[in-house]
Design a protein around this motif. Structure first.
Motif, PDB file in Angstrom:
ATOM      1  N   TRP A  88     137.432  41.873  71.588  1.00  0.00           N
ATOM      2  CA  TRP A  88     138.240  41.248  72.637  1.00  0.00           C
ATOM      3  C   TRP A  88     138.577  42.248  73.737  1.00  0.00           C
ATOM      4  O   TRP A  88     138.533  43.467  73.545  1.00  0.00           O
ATOM      5  CB  TRP A  88     139.530  40.689  72.048  1.00  0.00           C
ATOM      6  CG  TRP A  88     140.485  41.737  71.530  1.00  0.00           C
ATOM      7  CD1 TRP A  88     141.378  42.483  72.252  1.00  0.00           C
ATOM      8  CD2 TRP A  88     140.607  42.175  70.176  1.00  0.00           C
ATOM      9  NE1 TRP A  88     142.073  43.352  71.427  1.00  0.00           N
ATOM     10  CE2 TRP A  88     141.616  43.172  70.149  1.00  0.00           C
ATOM     11  CE3 TRP A  88     139.985  41.817  68.974  1.00  0.00           C
ATOM     12  CZ2 TRP A  88     142.001  43.809  68.973  1.00  0.00           C
ATOM     13  CZ3 TRP A  88     140.376  42.446  67.808  1.00  0.00           C
ATOM     14  CH2 TRP A  88     141.370  43.429  67.815  1.00  0.00           C
ATOM     15  N   TYR A 143     141.835  42.302  76.500  1.00  0.00           N
ATOM     16  CA  TYR A 143     143.065  41.627  76.935  1.00  0.00           C
ATOM     17  C   TYR A 143     143.748  42.492  77.971  1.00  0.00           C
ATOM     18  O   TYR A 143     143.978  43.692  77.761  1.00  0.00           O
ATOM     19  CB  TYR A 143     143.988  41.416  75.735  1.00  0.00           C
ATOM     20  CG  TYR A 143     145.337  40.811  76.076  1.00  0.00           C
ATOM     21  CD1 TYR A 143     145.548  39.436  76.016  1.00  0.00           C
ATOM     22  CD2 TYR A 143     146.418  41.625  76.448  1.00  0.00           C
ATOM     23  CE1 TYR A 143     146.780  38.872  76.319  1.00  0.00           C
ATOM     24  CE2 TYR A 143     147.657  41.077  76.760  1.00  0.00           C
ATOM     25  CZ  TYR A 143     147.832  39.707  76.692  1.00  0.00           C
ATOM     26  OH  TYR A 143     149.064  39.153  76.997  1.00  0.00           O
ATOM     27  N   ARG A 196     137.361  36.803  74.465  1.00  0.00           N
ATOM     28  CA  ARG A 196     137.003  36.933  73.055  1.00  0.00           C
ATOM     29  C   ARG A 196     135.481  36.865  72.907  1.00  0.00           C
ATOM     30  O   ARG A 196     134.825  35.983  73.478  1.00  0.00           O
ATOM     31  CB  ARG A 196     137.654  35.820  72.241  1.00  0.00           C
ATOM     32  CG  ARG A 196     139.171  35.814  72.335  1.00  0.00           C
ATOM     33  CD  ARG A 196     139.800  36.946  71.543  1.00  0.00           C
ATOM     34  NE  ARG A 196     141.191  37.172  71.911  1.00  0.00           N
ATOM     35  CZ  ARG A 196     142.047  37.867  71.142  1.00  0.00           C
ATOM     36  NH1 ARG A 196     141.640  38.390  70.004  1.00  0.00           N
ATOM     37  NH2 ARG A 196     143.286  38.054  71.547  1.00  0.00           N
ATOM     38  N   ASP A 238     142.241  37.043  78.845  1.00  0.00           N
ATOM     39  CA  ASP A 238     141.956  37.263  77.426  1.00  0.00           C
ATOM     40  C   ASP A 238     140.519  36.821  77.157  1.00  0.00           C
ATOM     41  O   ASP A 238     140.200  35.634  77.217  1.00  0.00           O
ATOM     42  CB  ASP A 238     142.942  36.461  76.579  1.00  0.00           C
ATOM     43  CG  ASP A 238     142.855  36.812  75.103  1.00  0.00           C
ATOM     44  OD1 ASP A 238     142.021  37.667  74.745  1.00  0.00           O
ATOM     45  OD2 ASP A 238     143.617  36.220  74.310  1.00  0.00           O
TER      46      ASP A 238
END
Length: 261
Positions: free
Chosen positions: A247, A249, A74, A72
């Motif tokens: 982001w 993911y 960001r 993940d």
């Protein structure tokens, strides 16, 4: 599904014998062979694959589990990317009857960093009927799959919640996506389909892509969610690929099985 091939019960032997007596000898010989075959005929089980609807892409049974590698990332303007890597374990822990008579499965989701103990992260539920699969994620019901599962079919993934319409579509897993996925189990992708939850959009100021890939008899194999916003505040930065926010993911299957009762 059971199919019977006997056109009449074998007990009608009296009728059969009388019929043979009045028919020509040669025809009777062929008829005799046919009767011998019919005499021994039995019910035959027809493989479910003959009438496959796609149920196998989202199996649900108490005790089954899947372990995923998660990355993940960001992005926040003027700051370094914040990257989080961990493992996610999803277990079908229990089942109970739902309001509409469907069986509802309790999905317990555990999280850990490598070599650390599992910690309960969240609890979701899932239910499946002959029309669709519904997963309730953080109290939001989403229609993950519909049946029959065939490429090209579309549906509103948000039809059961108050969010705006979001059209999902089912497609064969592309070669590019298969090559992108890195997993010790990637050979299983030969038996996969991908739900496009948001079509890939690539412009000079934004890039988005959301999809989930499912494998027969396993379920979710790979999840990808990308939403990137590029600099557009001044003419000088437009088109340079300067990230402002967003982001990336990914959730990739690395293990699966069934827990001992």
């Amino acid at each position: 599904m059971i199919r019977f091939f006997c056109p009449f019960p074998a007990k009608n032997t009296k009728f059969t014998i009388q019929l043979i007596r009045i028919l020509p000898h040669k025809f009777c010989r062929y008829l005799g062979w046919l009767l011998a075959l019919l005499w021994s005929c039995q019910s035959e089980s027809v493989a479910p694959e003959d009438i496959r609807l796609g149920f196998e892409y989202f199996p649900l049974s108490v005790g089954q589990y899947s372990v995923y590698e998660v990355e993940d990332i960001r992005y926040i303007f003027a700051r370094d990317a914040d990257t989080s890597r961990y493992q996610l374990r999803e277990v079908v822990a229990d089942s109970f009857p739902g309001v509409g008579g469907e069986i509802v499965y309790r999905l317990e989701r555990y999280r850990r960093t490598v070599d650390q103990p599992w910690q309960l992260d969240s609890v979701w539920t899932a239910r499946k009927n002959t029309r669709q699969v519904v997963v309730v994620e953080n109290n939001i019901p989403l229609i993950k799959l519909v049946f029959p599962s065939r490429t090209g079919i579309t549906w509103d993934g948000n039809a059961l919640n108050s969010r705006p319409e979001q059209i999902y579509s089912l497609a064969a897993t592309s070669t590019a996506l298969k090559e992108e996925i890195s997993s010790p189990l990637d050979s299983l992708l030969a038996r996969s389909l991908t739900v496009i939850q948001q079509e890939s959009q690539d412009t000079i100021i934004t890039y988005t892509e959301v999809s989930e890939t499912y494998v027969e008899d396993i379920g979710l194999f790979y999840k990808k969610s990308v939403n990137l916003q590029y600099c557009a505040s001044t003419p000088e930065c437009v088109g340079l690929g300067i990230l402002e926010s967003g982001w990336q993911y990914t959730q990739t299957l690395i293990d699966h099985g069934t827990e001992e009762p």
